[in-house]
Design an enzyme around this catalytic site. Structure first.
Site, PDB file in Angstrom:
ATOM      1  CG  HIS A   1       9.111  -5.799  22.448  1.00 55.13           C
ATOM      2  ND1 HIS A   1       9.308  -6.232  23.739  1.00 55.13           N
ATOM      3  CD2 HIS A   1       9.035  -6.922  21.694  1.00 55.13           C
ATOM      4  CE1 HIS A   1       9.357  -7.550  23.764  1.00 55.13           C
ATOM      5  NE2 HIS A   1       9.199  -7.999  22.533  1.00 55.13           N
TER       6      HIS A   1
ATOM      7  CB  VAL B   1      -0.957  -0.025   1.208  1.00 56.09           C
ATOM      8  CG1 VAL B   1      -1.699   1.299   1.342  1.00 56.09           C
ATOM      9  CG2 VAL B   1      -1.943  -1.179   1.051  1.00 56.09           C
TER      10      VAL B   1
HETATM   11  C1  LIG Z   1      12.472 -10.581  15.607  1.00 54.01           C
HETATM   12  C2  LIG Z   1      11.296 -10.253  16.487  1.00 54.01           C
HETATM   13  C3  LIG Z   1      11.155 -10.927  17.696  1.00 54.01           C
HETATM   14  C4  LIG Z   1      10.077 -10.630  18.527  1.00 54.01           C
HETATM   15  N1  LIG Z   1       9.854 -11.393  19.630  1.00 54.01           N
HETATM   16  C5  LIG Z   1       8.706 -11.262  20.323  1.00 54.01           C
HETATM   17  C6  LIG Z   1       8.344 -12.187  21.345  1.00 54.01           C
HETATM   18  O1  LIG Z   1       9.060 -13.161  21.592  1.00 54.01           O
HETATM   19  N2  LIG Z   1       7.187 -11.974  22.021  1.00 54.01           N
HETATM   20  C7  LIG Z   1       6.369 -10.918  21.746  1.00 54.01           C
HETATM   21  O2  LIG Z   1       5.337 -10.771  22.409  1.00 54.01           O
HETATM   22  N3  LIG Z   1       6.679 -10.036  20.773  1.00 54.01           N
HETATM   23  C8  LIG Z   1       7.798 -10.204  20.038  1.00 54.01           C
HETATM   24  N4  LIG Z   1       8.080  -9.359  19.014  1.00 54.01           N
HETATM   25  C9  LIG Z   1       7.202  -8.201  18.800  1.00 54.01           C
HETATM   26  C10 LIG Z   1       5.845  -8.557  18.229  1.00 54.01           C
HETATM   27  O3  LIG Z   1       5.947  -9.616  17.309  1.00 54.01           O
HETATM   28  C11 LIG Z   1       5.266  -7.294  17.583  1.00 54.01           C
HETATM   29  O4  LIG Z   1       5.130  -6.294  18.573  1.00 54.01           O
HETATM   30  C12 LIG Z   1       3.896  -7.508  16.976  1.00 54.01           C
HETATM   31  O5  LIG Z   1       3.930  -8.574  16.062  1.00 54.01           O
HETATM   32  C13 LIG Z   1       3.468  -6.216  16.280  1.00 54.01           C
HETATM   33  O6  LIG Z   1       2.228  -6.404  15.673  1.00 54.01           O
HETATM   34  P1  LIG Z   1       1.653  -5.336  14.649  1.00 54.01           P
HETATM   35  O7  LIG Z   1       0.339  -5.849  14.216  1.00 54.01           O
HETATM   36  O8  LIG Z   1       1.744  -4.001  15.251  1.00 54.01           O
HETATM   37  O9  LIG Z   1       2.690  -5.326  13.427  1.00 54.01           O
HETATM   38  P2  LIG Z   1       3.232  -6.497  12.516  1.00 54.01           P
HETATM   39  O10 LIG Z   1       2.926  -7.834  13.111  1.00 54.01           O
HETATM   40  O11 LIG Z   1       4.655  -6.196  12.237  1.00 54.01           O
HETATM   41  O12 LIG Z   1       2.363  -6.390  11.200  1.00 54.01           O
HETATM   42  C14 LIG Z   1       2.467  -5.389  10.237  1.00 54.01           C
HETATM   43  C15 LIG Z   1       2.110  -5.994   8.903  1.00 54.01           C
HETATM   44  O13 LIG Z   1       1.830  -4.971   7.975  1.00 54.01           O
HETATM   45  C16 LIG Z   1       2.469  -5.268   6.762  1.00 54.01           C
HETATM   46  N5  LIG Z   1       2.703  -3.999   6.078  1.00 54.01           N
HETATM   47  C17 LIG Z   1       3.474  -2.987   6.511  1.00 54.01           C
HETATM   48  N6  LIG Z   1       3.453  -1.959   5.636  1.00 54.01           N
HETATM   49  C18 LIG Z   1       2.627  -2.328   4.636  1.00 54.01           C
HETATM   50  C19 LIG Z   1       2.200  -1.696   3.439  1.00 54.01           C
HETATM   51  N7  LIG Z   1       2.623  -0.455   3.102  1.00 54.01           N
HETATM   52  N8  LIG Z   1       1.347  -2.357   2.622  1.00 54.01           N
HETATM   53  C20 LIG Z   1       0.902  -3.594   2.956  1.00 54.01           C
HETATM   54  N9  LIG Z   1       1.292  -4.258   4.071  1.00 54.01           N
HETATM   55  C21 LIG Z   1       2.142  -3.623   4.910  1.00 54.01           C
HETATM   56  C22 LIG Z   1       3.744  -5.979   7.198  1.00 54.01           C
HETATM   57  O14 LIG Z   1       4.344  -6.699   6.151  1.00 54.01           O
HETATM   58  C23 LIG Z   1       3.234  -6.841   8.324  1.00 54.01           C
HETATM   59  O15 LIG Z   1       2.731  -8.065   7.864  1.00 54.01           O
HETATM   60  C24 LIG Z   1       9.147  -9.622  18.156  1.00 54.01           C
HETATM   61  C25 LIG Z   1       9.288  -8.955  16.940  1.00 54.01           C
HETATM   62  C26 LIG Z   1      10.348  -9.267  16.093  1.00 54.01           C
HETATM   63  C27 LIG Z   1      10.475  -8.554  14.785  1.00 54.01           C
END
Ligand SMILES: Cc1cc2nc3c(=O)[nH]c(=O)nc-3n(C[C@H](O)[C@H](O)[C@H](O)COP(=O)(O)OP(=O)(O)OC[C@H]3O[C@@H](n4cnc5c(N)ncnc54)[C@H](O)[C@@H]3O)c2cc1C
Length: 578
Positions: free
Chosen positions: A516, A232
């Protein structure tokens, strides 16, 4: 009609038509939960747009392999700007780019934080976000094996289980915690947590991402379409007579995509859809009801700014027409910094996880080292700095994390030898950073500045050093001496250093993100907040945010669980069920 995504593979659940009632951007922790819940209503259509490819690679599903995904095709592969307090280093920031988002790439530690963290959200955004108000949502999310507390759900969407094959060093670490005078408690209590063996977002030893927990069970619903390889670019607007939410600045309306009627009263812009790149073609997708941004704490503020919602002067620098002057977009960035100490060990650590026998164990019974999430235990401590920082009594300022392997270079460099990691996580940083545009190009990475350890009083660094002193105390126990050799993997040559020197090096030279980031489109009842308590973007209508960026403050826990809860709450808000 089904079609092929940018990956060349057939899309997960097929797509036809370029409009829907709800357009959800990002199939991550929050977005997948939100889209799946919305699609339970058979009368609505939901289009979930995900920039990444489908979650096909084996490493996405084998728990211990998560760091093999770093800097690969399923990672947004970000780096921060140089951090002055960390010897000018840039810090690598992985984010998941596939179905499940970061829940497909994370370390699976299921740690919900403290009731007090959510009550603090309620202070900022109203009682609907208090712990008591959110408990039913945690219960709706969780399918907990062997729950110990009535707040833990047992029949929700998301599998949460005990580790199948923790290393023996993990038991030694918990024994060390007892020896050092810390309580060892069951995990995920709403208050009074001590040290625990980690519960994991796994199902029978395999990763359970939100693609597994929410999207796969929903895939036969006619109203849900998921398109991968769909990046997007921005939200589109038209003038509307929509109900106002109160604007943090002028709703300028200069960038709306449809002309206003001559002579008509100026009205609040209404989100009409998004521009998205699919297979190299930019298309407009229309949202009949609402657009919801779930791109995560980095990409959501970037998308808002690309769409004309952000600090006006900053948007002007990049030639972006201002829809809403919203100074807090991209501000308030908070992250958990972690600094680890890695003593050497003799044998039996996850250093051996890549041996063929471990692959056989995993593939035949989902057991052995590959079922490990690496961060096998943790504990909460309150350092003496907490009082000085005015932290409410009874709450921790440091989480200690334990891994039965030296987690050096975040797995990006080969593990040098057997060892362990005991690290300190700064739970409630005072420092605040920013996400800013590097360019108006939607495909360019934004500028990420967490401003680690930058608070004027120096309390973040003092807390971190106090946390590392606690790590040293834990290592200096009989229990840990049984599983360590006296040598050091990191800092290298640590045996010739004082504990203070090890701590300083660990914090300045080797610390990294615990992944995080939150807070960059914070919710609040105040007019300056980016979204209101119902997650509506202030100054426009038809646009919400549902992901980690709305968290006003980072919790004393890990952020996957609350991100999924935010997706669940958003679904109820949109369905008028709150
Ligand atoms: C390496 C790593 C280890 C972690 N370990 C832990 C853990 O052990 N325990 C825990 O609780 N948390 C952990 N976290 C943190 C946790 O996973 C995140 O806080 C959580 O997943 C965030 O959710 P979200 O929905 O905000 O974003 P996300 O899950 O990151 O989702 C965002 C989504 O939007 C998509 N997106 C972004 N921009 C666009 C665009 N322009 N167009 C279309 N799609 C788009 C992305 O590709 C992604 O799929 C970890 C994170 C990482 C990266």
């Amino acid at each position: 009609m089904s079609r092929r995504g940018a990956s060349g593979r057939r899309e997960a659940f097929g797509v036809d038509g370029l409009e829907a009632d709800y357009v959800v951007v990002g199939a991550g922790s929050a977005g997948a939960a939100l889209a799946a819940r919305l699609s339970e209503d058979p009368t609505v259509s939901v289009l979930l747009l995900e920039a990444g490819a489908p979650d096909k690679a084996l490493e996405l599903h084998v728990p211990a392999a998560f760091s093999k995904l770093f800097r690969g095709a399923y990672d947004w592969n970000y780096d921060t700007v140089p951090q002055p307090e960390l010897e000018g280093r840039t810090v690598y920031w992985p984010r998941g780019k596939t179905l499940g988002g970061s829940s497909s790439l994370n370390a699976m530690m299921w740690i919900r934080g403290f009731a007090a963290d959510y009550d603090e959200w309620a202070d900022a955004a109203g009682q609907g976000w208090s712990w008591d108000a959110l408990v039913p949502y945690f219960r709706r999310v969780e399918r907990t094996a062997d729950p110990v507390d009535p707040t833990q759900g047992v029949d929700g969407a998301q599998a949460v289980e005990h580790q199948r094959d923790p290393r023996s060093q993990t038991a030694a670490f918990l024994a060390a915690a007892r020896e050092a005078g810390h309580p060892v408690t069951p995990p995920n209590l709403p208050a009074g947590q001590g040290f625990s063996q980690t519960m994991v977002s796994e199902h029978r030893g395999g990763r359970a991402s939100t693609a597994d927990s929410y999207l796969r069970p929903a895939k036969r619903r006619a109203g849900l379409r998921v398109v991968t390889g769909a990046h997007v670019r921005r939200v589109t607007f038209a003038p509307s007579a929509g109900t106002g939410t109160g604007s943090p600045g002028a709703a300028v309306g200069a960038a709306v995509d449809a002309p206003a009627v001559a002579g008509a009263e100026p009205v609040e812009p209404r989100a009409t859809g998004v521009y998205v790149d699919i297979d190299g073609i930019t298309r407009h997708i229309r949202a009949r009801r609402e657009v919801i941004l779930s791109g995560g704490a980095i990409n959501t503020p970037q998308l808002l700014m690309l769409s004309g919602i952000g600090p006006a002067a900053h948007l002007a620098e990049h030639g972006i027409d201002v829809v809403v002057d919203a100074p807090d977009v991209g501000a308030n960035l908070q992250d958990h910094l972690v600094a680890g100490l890695a003593p050497a060990a003799d044998a039996g650590t996850l250093y051996d996880a890549e041996k063929a026998i471990e692959l056989v164990r995993y593939l035949t019974g989902r057991r052995g080292m590959l079922s490990s999430n690496v961060g096998e235990a943790y504990g909460f401590v309150r350092t003496p700095v907490a009082d000085r920082a005015g932290m409410p009594q009874g709450l921790p300022d440091i989480e200690i994390i334990f891994a039965p392997v030296p987690y050096v270079g975040e797995g990006l460099v080969p593990t040098p030898r057997h060892g362990l990691t005991v690290g300190a996580i700064l739970l409630r940083p005072r420092s605040r950073g920013t996400i800013r545009l590097a360019s108006a190009d939607p495909l360019a990475a934004p500028l990420i500045d967490p401003a680690y350890l930058s608070d004027a009083e120096g309390l973040d660094a003092a807390t971190m050093l106090a946390g590392l002193a606690e790590c040293e105390r834990l290592l200096d126990t009989d229990a840990m001496r049984t599983v360590t050799t006296g040598g050091w993997v990191q800092p290298e040559g640590g045996e010739r250093m004082t504990p203070e020197e090890r701590a300083e090096l660990s914090m300045r030279r080797y610390s990294h993100t615990l992944y995080h980031p939150v807070g960059t489109a914070r919710m609040g009842t105040d007019a300056a907040s980016v979204v209101d308590p119902e997650l509506r973007v202030r100054g426009v209508s038809g646009l919400r945010v549902a992901d980690a960026s709305v968290m006003p403050t980072v919790i004393r826990g890990h952020t996957n669980a609350p991100a999924i809860v935010i997706g669940e709450v958003a679904a109820d808000l949109l369905r008028g069920r709150r």
